[in-house]
Scaffold this motif. Structure first.
Motif, short mmCIF file in Angstrom:
data_model
loop_
_atom_site.label_atom_id
_atom_site.label_comp_id
_atom_site.label_asym_id
_atom_site.label_seq_id
_atom_site.Cartn_x
_atom_site.Cartn_y
_atom_site.Cartn_z
N MET A 1 -0.52 47.17 -30.26
CA MET A 1 -1.16 48.33 -29.63
C MET A 1 -0.71 49.61 -30.32
O MET A 1 0.40 49.71 -30.87
CB MET A 1 -0.82 48.39 -28.14
CG MET A 1 -1.36 47.18 -27.35
SD MET A 1 -0.85 47.20 -25.63
CE MET A 1 -1.68 48.67 -25.06
N LYS A 2 -1.58 50.60 -30.25
CA LYS A 2 -1.34 51.88 -30.94
C LYS A 2 -0.05 52.54 -30.46
O LYS A 2 0.68 53.15 -31.25
CB LYS A 2 -2.54 52.80 -30.69
CG LYS A 2 -2.43 54.13 -31.40
CD LYS A 2 -3.67 54.99 -31.11
CE LYS A 2 -3.55 56.34 -31.79
NZ LYS A 2 -4.73 57.20 -31.51
N GLU A 3 0.24 52.41 -29.17
CA GLU A 3 1.42 53.09 -28.59
C GLU A 3 2.73 52.63 -29.22
O GLU A 3 3.73 53.35 -29.19
CB GLU A 3 1.49 52.85 -27.08
CG GLU A 3 0.39 53.51 -26.29
CD GLU A 3 -0.83 52.61 -26.14
OE1 GLU A 3 -1.59 52.80 -25.19
OE2 GLU A 3 -1.00 51.71 -27.00
N HIS A 4 2.76 51.42 -29.79
CA HIS A 4 4.00 50.87 -30.31
C HIS A 4 4.00 50.71 -31.82
O HIS A 4 4.88 50.07 -32.38
CB HIS A 4 4.28 49.52 -29.64
CG HIS A 4 4.36 49.60 -28.14
ND1 HIS A 4 5.36 50.25 -27.48
CD2 HIS A 4 3.51 49.14 -27.18
CE1 HIS A 4 5.16 50.18 -26.17
NE2 HIS A 4 4.03 49.51 -25.96
N THR A 5 3.00 51.29 -32.48
CA THR A 5 2.92 51.19 -33.93
C THR A 5 4.12 51.88 -34.57
O THR A 5 4.44 53.04 -34.25
CB THR A 5 1.62 51.84 -34.44
OG1 THR A 5 0.50 51.17 -33.83
CG2 THR A 5 1.52 51.72 -35.96
N LEU B 1 7.67 43.78 -23.85
CA LEU B 1 6.30 43.59 -24.31
C LEU B 1 6.04 42.10 -24.52
O LEU B 1 6.97 41.31 -24.69
CB LEU B 1 6.06 44.32 -25.64
CG LEU B 1 6.44 45.80 -25.72
CD1 LEU B 1 6.30 46.27 -27.16
CD2 LEU B 1 5.55 46.63 -24.79
N ASP C 1 12.23 51.75 -29.05
CA ASP C 1 11.91 53.18 -28.92
C ASP C 1 11.50 53.53 -27.50
O ASP C 1 11.88 54.58 -26.96
CB ASP C 1 10.79 53.56 -29.89
CG ASP C 1 11.25 53.48 -31.34
OD1 ASP C 1 10.59 54.06 -32.21
OD2 ASP C 1 12.29 52.84 -31.60
N CYS C 2 10.72 52.65 -26.87
CA CYS C 2 10.22 52.92 -25.51
C CYS C 2 11.10 52.27 -24.44
O CYS C 2 10.95 52.59 -23.25
CB CYS C 2 8.79 52.41 -25.36
SG CYS C 2 7.63 53.09 -26.56
N CYS D 1 10.55 46.75 -27.00
CA CYS D 1 10.32 47.93 -27.84
C CYS D 1 11.54 48.84 -27.68
O CYS D 1 11.77 49.41 -26.61
CB CYS D 1 9.05 48.66 -27.43
SG CYS D 1 8.79 50.20 -28.37
N HIS E 1 7.22 51.26 -34.14
CA HIS E 1 8.43 51.23 -33.31
C HIS E 1 9.31 50.04 -33.70
O HIS E 1 8.82 49.02 -34.20
CB HIS E 1 8.07 51.14 -31.83
CG HIS E 1 7.53 52.42 -31.28
ND1 HIS E 1 7.32 52.64 -29.94
CD2 HIS E 1 7.15 53.58 -31.90
CE1 HIS E 1 6.85 53.84 -29.75
NE2 HIS E 1 6.71 54.43 -30.92
N CYS F 1 1.15 42.92 -27.18
CA CYS F 1 1.37 44.36 -26.99
C CYS F 1 1.82 45.05 -28.27
O CYS F 1 1.59 46.25 -28.47
CB CYS F 1 2.43 44.60 -25.91
SG CYS F 1 1.89 44.21 -24.24
#
Length: 565
Positions: free
Chosen positions: A88-92, A81, A76-77, A74, A94, A85
């Motif tokens: 998952m919402k956290e990486h939508t 992953l 952005d983060c 990812c 990205h 992963c």
């Protein structure tokens, strides 16, 4: 012992491995490589010499899904992953990348740096170390010669002192001889006079006798008279006047040991081979970084300055400071608090009223503009969507200048409070991490730091109008030098640096209203413009094409010059 060699990874093939298929992560001999590239299934695979292979991604289990291996990054983060992963919402939304490709880039970067260290940095530094040892021997030789010269001078001086001493003693002997001769003459005169008196005394006694009765009445007796005592002078005694000299006088007679008034030459560090900059781009290294590195190795000050273009900043009376943004966008301000966002075609994008006058705004690494509010003692941020928020409070200190570091994103702020002044460093989140106010002898460094910038070596360069100097400290806050111009009049205004470490500063003196260019050690290099060119520079900055933007004191026109070649 037999030498170990790599074996081809094809089943039942025992030949020597020479190549590597990156997608398959398989070792190949020359024959198997040809078969691999002829096969319809693998003909498009990237096959490279074994030493240039990409590393295989190690098997690393996902923290959230232990049965799966991570194989996606990812962006952005900056987190590895697994395939599950990414939903998952956290990486939508990205941006995602092939983890193996990114891992290969990181390893390639390490290999590149290792190669540079082994081939260039180690050998070059060892060469410089050898040069220093040679300098040590040369210094010892020269200092021995200097000591011998001092001793020879001392011996010559001693001989001269002995000669002068001998002459002085001879002179004293002659004076004594002359005085004694005079006194001896006087003594002889009185001895003769004493004999005369004793003779006269005997005669007078004889005249008392009856036998000499007739003589008493003779003419001789009547003419008898005692001669006067001879007159002589007392000697004037000589006086010794001591010589007027001191240790310093003797020191001057023996010469002096000092350094010639020349700037020491930098040790020559051979440039890295151009090929080293052509390595595959890896990690955080971008093609733009490599291009800058290549350009830096070839650029130098031009013997002439070329005008590239001009543009007008609407909504300001003059241009006291310029901050370059992204996509040919410019922030410019005048001396009445007008701060304008414009493009290079003169189209006004945004205008706000502030309490600033000089170098009070800067563009951050993220592309946001931050500017000081002297009246309310805060630093505000204008995001790219034009919203304004309060960013940093400066307490009792009035912020007057600001610069966002291109090296690490730190924020450097020139401030004043009453008769005091300082430079404060904040990190990119606004946390105060450093204060610079005095040198190592306790003397104040600043009085009115109204423009501030940072050089490529981390030096903090401040244009201080009241000190009439460009004050330069290193990133630790240690004073390096202060540039006070070339003549008696120097009023520093706008300041900036370029990718060669040059410092460009405008001089506010009307008769010599032109930017000075100095190197990163404070040595004057040249004047950028001449008064005959008819502009009065006030604010300056350098763009990504290494052109200098010059804002003027008496107009809202910015002139762009090419000064490097």
């Amino acid at each position: 012992m037999a030498q170990h060699y790599l074996v081809c990874g094809t089943e039942d093939c025992k030949r020597n491995c020479q190549f590597y298929c990156n997608p398959c992560h398989q070792r190949l001999c020359e024959r198997c490589r040809d078969e691999h590239q002829e096969s319809p299934d693998t003909k498009d695979h990237e096959v490279v010499p074994y030493k240039q292979r990409k590393p295989q991604l190690p098997e690393e289990k996902c923290n959230l899904h232990p049965k799966r291996n991570v194989d996606i990054l990812c962006k952005d983060c900056n987190v590895p992953l697994c395939a599950k992963c990414i939903f998952m919402k956290e990486h939508t939304g990205h941006q995602l990348d092939d983890l193996e490709e990114k891992y290969a880039e990181k390893v390639a970067f390490c290999r590149s740096e290792i190669s540079k260290i082994q081939v260039y940095y180690l050998s070059t530094s060892q060469g410089l170390k050898k040069e220093i040892k040679e300098d040590v021997m040369e210094i010892k030789k020269i200092m021995d010669e200097i000591r011998n010269s001092i001793r020879a001078e001392a011996d010559s001086l001693k001989e001269l002192v002995d000669k002068v001493t001998s002459d002085k003693l001879e002179e004293a002997n002659k004076i004594e001889e002359t005085l004694l001769k005079t006194l001896n003459t006087q003594e002889k005169a009185y001895e003769d006079y004493t004999e005369y008196l004793e003779k006269l005394l005997r005669e007078l006694h004889s005249y008392k006798s009856v036998a000499n009765f007739k003589i008493v009445f003779s003419d001789d007796f009547e003419n008898l008279k005692i001669q006067s005592i001879p007159e002589t002078t007392q000697p004037v005694l000589p006086v010794f006047t001591a010589g007027q000299f001191c240790k310093d006088d003797v020191s001057k007679l023996l010469g002096s040991v000092n350094f010639p008034n020349t700037k020491p030459d930098n040790r020559r560090i051979k440039p890295m081979e151009t090929a080293s900059t052509q390595l595959k781009l890896t990690g955080k290294q971008t093609r733009r970084d490599v291009e800058k590195s290549d350009v830096k190795q070839t650029l130098s000050l031009s013997s002439s300055v070329t005008k590239v273009r001009e543009y007008t900043v609407p909504g300001v009376d003059n241009v006291y400071h310029i901050s370059l943004g992204k996509s040919d966008r410019v922030w410019a301000s005048d001396n009445t608090g007008n701060l304008v966002h414009t493009d290079l075609k003169g189209n006004q994008l945004q205008k706000i009223k502030t309490s600033g006058t000089d170098g009070y705004h800067t563009v951050t690494q993220d592309g946001d503009l931050i500017y000081t509010d002297r009246k309310n003692k805060v630093i505000n941020k204008i995001k790219q969507n034009n919203t304004i928020t309060e960013f940093i409070k400066t307490g009792d200190w009035e912020p007057i200048s600001i610069h966002s570091s291109h090296i690490n994103g730190d924020i450097l702020v020139g401030m004043k409070k009453g008769g005091e002044a300082k430079v404060t460093r904040y990190n990119k989140t606004g946390k105060e991490i450093q204060n610079i106010q005095r040198d190592n002898k306790g003397r104040e460094l600043y009085r009115y730091p109204h423009y501030i910038t940072e050089n490529i070596n981390g030096d903090i360069c401040t244009s201080d109008f009241n000190k009439r100097a460009v004050v330069v400290v290193n990133k630790s806050g240690q004073h390096r030098f202060s540039y006070t111009g070339r003549g008696s009049e120097f009023w520093p205004l706008g300041i900036c640096t370029d990718l060669l470490g040059h410092i460009v500063v405008c001089n506010g003196l009307y008769a010599n209203n032109t930017p000075d260019i100095i190197d990163q050690d404070g040595q004057f290099l040249s004047l950028l413009l001449t008064p005959q060119q008819g502009i009065r520079p006030y604010g300056v900055c350098v763009d990504d094409e290494n052109n200098l933007h010059v804002g003027q004191f008496n107009t809202n026109t910015v002139t762009v010059y090419k000064y490097l070649q």
